[in-house]
Design a protein around this motif. Structure first.
Motif, PDB file in Angstrom:
ATOM      1  N   ASN A  74      17.045  62.979  43.162  1.00 48.73           N
ATOM      2  CA  ASN A  74      16.602  61.618  43.646  1.00 48.73           C
ATOM      3  C   ASN A  74      17.201  60.598  42.617  1.00 48.73           C
ATOM      4  OD1 ASN A  74      15.297  62.704  46.190  1.00 48.73           O
ATOM      5  ND2 ASN A  74      13.862  63.243  44.834  1.00 48.73           N
ATOM      6  N   ARG A  75      17.794  59.578  42.963  1.00 44.18           N
ATOM      7  CA  ARG A  75      18.020  58.666  41.902  1.00 44.18           C
ATOM      8  C   ARG A  75      16.736  57.943  41.798  1.00 44.18           C
ATOM      9  NH1 ARG A  75      22.463  53.614  43.368  1.00 44.18           N
ATOM     10  NH2 ARG A  75      20.630  53.032  44.409  1.00 44.18           N
ATOM     11  N   ILE A  76      16.707  57.649  40.477  1.00 40.14           N
ATOM     12  CA  ILE A  76      15.251  56.792  39.867  1.00 40.14           C
ATOM     13  C   ILE A  76      15.608  55.637  39.032  1.00 40.14           C
ATOM     14  CG2 ILE A  76      13.477  58.885  40.151  1.00 40.14           C
ATOM     15  CD1 ILE A  76      15.339  58.136  36.947  1.00 40.14           C
ATOM     16  N   ALA A  77      16.841  55.306  38.944  1.00 44.35           N
ATOM     17  CA  ALA A  77      17.329  54.114  38.230  1.00 44.35           C
ATOM     18  C   ALA A  77      18.648  54.090  38.157  1.00 44.35           C
ATOM     19  CB  ALA A  77      16.573  54.347  36.842  1.00 44.35           C
ATOM     20  N   SER A  78      19.065  52.641  38.202  1.00 40.29           N
ATOM     21  CA  SER A  78      20.508  52.168  38.425  1.00 40.29           C
ATOM     22  C   SER A  78      20.555  51.116  37.482  1.00 40.29           C
ATOM     23  CB  SER A  78      21.041  52.090  39.729  1.00 40.29           C
ATOM     24  OG  SER A  78      22.414  51.549  39.764  1.00 40.29           O
ATOM     25  N   HIS A  79      21.552  50.996  36.612  1.00 42.77           N
ATOM     26  CA  HIS A  79      21.911  49.925  35.642  1.00 42.77           C
ATOM     27  C   HIS A  79      23.276  49.613  35.653  1.00 42.77           C
ATOM     28  CE1 HIS A  79      17.818  50.282  34.072  1.00 42.77           C
ATOM     29  NE2 HIS A  79      17.861  51.318  34.054  1.00 42.77           N
ATOM     30  N   PRO A  80      23.506  48.204  35.217  1.00 42.92           N
ATOM     31  CA  PRO A  80      24.787  47.726  35.045  1.00 42.92           C
ATOM     32  C   PRO A  80      25.153  48.316  33.507  1.00 42.92           C
ATOM     33  CG  PRO A  80      23.792  45.907  35.676  1.00 42.92           C
ATOM     34  CD  PRO A  80      22.777  47.161  35.446  1.00 42.92           C
ATOM     35  N   ARG A  81      26.449  49.013  33.245  1.00 43.66           N
ATOM     36  CA  ARG A  81      26.719  49.595  32.211  1.00 43.66           C
ATOM     37  C   ARG A  81      26.780  48.614  30.964  1.00 43.66           C
ATOM     38  NH1 ARG A  81      31.383  54.404  31.314  1.00 43.66           N
ATOM     39  NH2 ARG A  81      31.021  54.542  29.035  1.00 43.66           N
ATOM     40  N   SER A  82      26.489  48.783  29.702  1.00 44.39           N
ATOM     41  CA  SER A  82      26.560  47.943  28.748  1.00 44.39           C
ATOM     42  C   SER A  82      27.379  48.881  27.563  1.00 44.39           C
ATOM     43  CB  SER A  82      25.435  47.375  28.341  1.00 44.39           C
ATOM     44  OG  SER A  82      25.355  46.716  27.166  1.00 44.39           O
ATOM     45  N   ASP A  83      28.150  47.860  26.804  1.00 47.61           N
ATOM     46  CA  ASP A  83      28.712  48.607  25.513  1.00 47.61           C
ATOM     47  C   ASP A  83      27.941  48.144  24.265  1.00 47.61           C
ATOM     48  OD1 ASP A  83      29.445  46.002  25.524  1.00 47.61           O
ATOM     49  OD2 ASP A  83      31.727  46.422  25.626  1.00 47.61           O
ATOM     50  N   GLN A  84      26.904  47.461  24.523  1.00 49.80           N
ATOM     51  CA  GLN A  84      26.205  46.673  23.347  1.00 49.80           C
ATOM     52  C   GLN A  84      25.369  47.976  22.620  1.00 49.80           C
ATOM     53  OE1 GLN A  84      24.085  43.526  25.098  1.00 49.80           O
ATOM     54  NE2 GLN A  84      25.345  42.227  23.896  1.00 49.80           N
ATOM     55  N   LYS A  85      25.632  48.709  21.742  1.00 50.21           N
ATOM     56  CA  LYS A  85      25.070  49.628  20.899  1.00 50.21           C
ATOM     57  C   LYS A  85      23.559  49.261  20.235  1.00 50.21           C
ATOM     58  CE  LYS A  85      29.097  52.367  19.910  1.00 50.21           C
ATOM     59  NZ  LYS A  85      28.897  53.580  20.826  1.00 50.21           N
ATOM     60  N   GLY A  86      22.575  50.111  20.478  1.00 51.06           N
ATOM     61  CA  GLY A  86      21.386  49.697  19.971  1.00 51.06           C
ATOM     62  C   GLY A  86      20.612  48.693  20.646  1.00 51.06           C
ATOM     63  N   ARG A  87      20.962  48.129  21.669  1.00 55.47           N
ATOM     64  CA  ARG A  87      20.444  47.212  22.682  1.00 55.47           C
ATOM     65  C   ARG A  87      19.691  48.008  24.077  1.00 55.47           C
ATOM     66  NH1 ARG A  87      21.958  41.946  21.999  1.00 55.47           N
ATOM     67  NH2 ARG A  87      22.476  41.571  19.678  1.00 55.47           N
ATOM     68  N   HIS A  88      18.765  47.319  24.678  1.00 59.60           N
ATOM     69  CA  HIS A  88      18.108  47.850  25.567  1.00 59.60           C
ATOM     70  C   HIS A  88      18.369  47.364  27.230  1.00 59.60           C
ATOM     71  CE1 HIS A  88      15.912  49.667  22.353  1.00 59.60           C
ATOM     72  NE2 HIS A  88      15.158  50.364  23.162  1.00 59.60           N
TER      73      HIS A  88
END
Length: 213
Positions: A74-88
């Motif tokens: 089951n899909r439980i999360a979907s986010h835009p991909r980010s290239d910012q390392k160390g960020r949330h």
């Protein structure tokens, strides 16, 4: 023989399948363990999932634009991909209500552990927690810092935290580097302390966490 237009219309065209409604998207899959801050690390960036899945293993579908997390199909999360390392990237719905404990850790408990090492360590952990929009986003770093005491000893960790505060940093990698290069054992040069003051708008301070987090 050359196939003429009539032959294509009569034989090939009726057998053709319609084109897909959407263009094919290349995806990679990997497994990831949900950390106590209810985020998974993908490419150095942290993405939230529902906090009930702390310590569970999830499958992650990675495309050029999105990060999707699945648990038991089951899909439980979907986010835009980010290239910012160390960020949330954090979805509020994934968080415990009213900052209740994630797993077994809370800001109050982290600060209490830090206080046993010394005042500089306590102040640094408070600074790290208060610098994030959500304190849970700092749990991973704070635990890493405090566990350095098991490797290098509490006396050295306290000295390293004092030096880090003087340099204006509370990052795990910086403190680890101070200890690995034994900079904590060198005389601390007199310089203005660059750490944010306890009353700064972005720093909640110990009092914030002592009132029933």
């Amino acid at each position: 023989p050359v196939v003429g237009a009539n032959t294509f219309e009569q034989l090939d065209k009726p057998a053709l399948q319609p084109l897909p409604a959407e263009r094919y998207v290349y995806a990679e899959w990997k497994k990831a363990r949900v950390h106590i801050d209810y985020h998974v690390a993908i490419g150095g960036h942290y993405y939230s999932v529902p906090y009930a899945l702390i310590k569970k293993e999830v499958e992650v579908r990675i495309t050029h634009n999105t990060i999707e997390c699945f648990y038991r199909g089951n899909r439980i999360a979907s986010h835009p991909r980010s290239d910012q390392k160390g960020r949330h990237t954090t979805v509020a719905a994934h968080m415990p209500e009213s900052h209740r404990q994630s797993g077994e850790w809370t800001p109050k408990r982290l600060i209490a552990w830090a206080a046993k090492t010394g005042p500089a360590t306590e102040k640094l952990i408070c600074t790290a927690l208060g610098a994030r929009k959500h304190p849970q986003q700092a749990y991973r770093s704070c635990l890493g810092i405090l566990r350095l005491g098991k490797t290098f000893g509490d006396v050295r960790l306290e000295a390293a935290c004092q030096r880090a505060l003087t340099l204006g940093t509370c990052r795990y990698k910086n403190i680890e580097s101070i200890l690995k290069h034994r900079l904590d054992e060198q005389p601390l040069e007199e310089q203005q302390e660059l750490a944010l003051p306890d009353g700064h708008d972005n720093i909640r301070g110990p009092a914030y966490y002592s009132e029933g987090v």
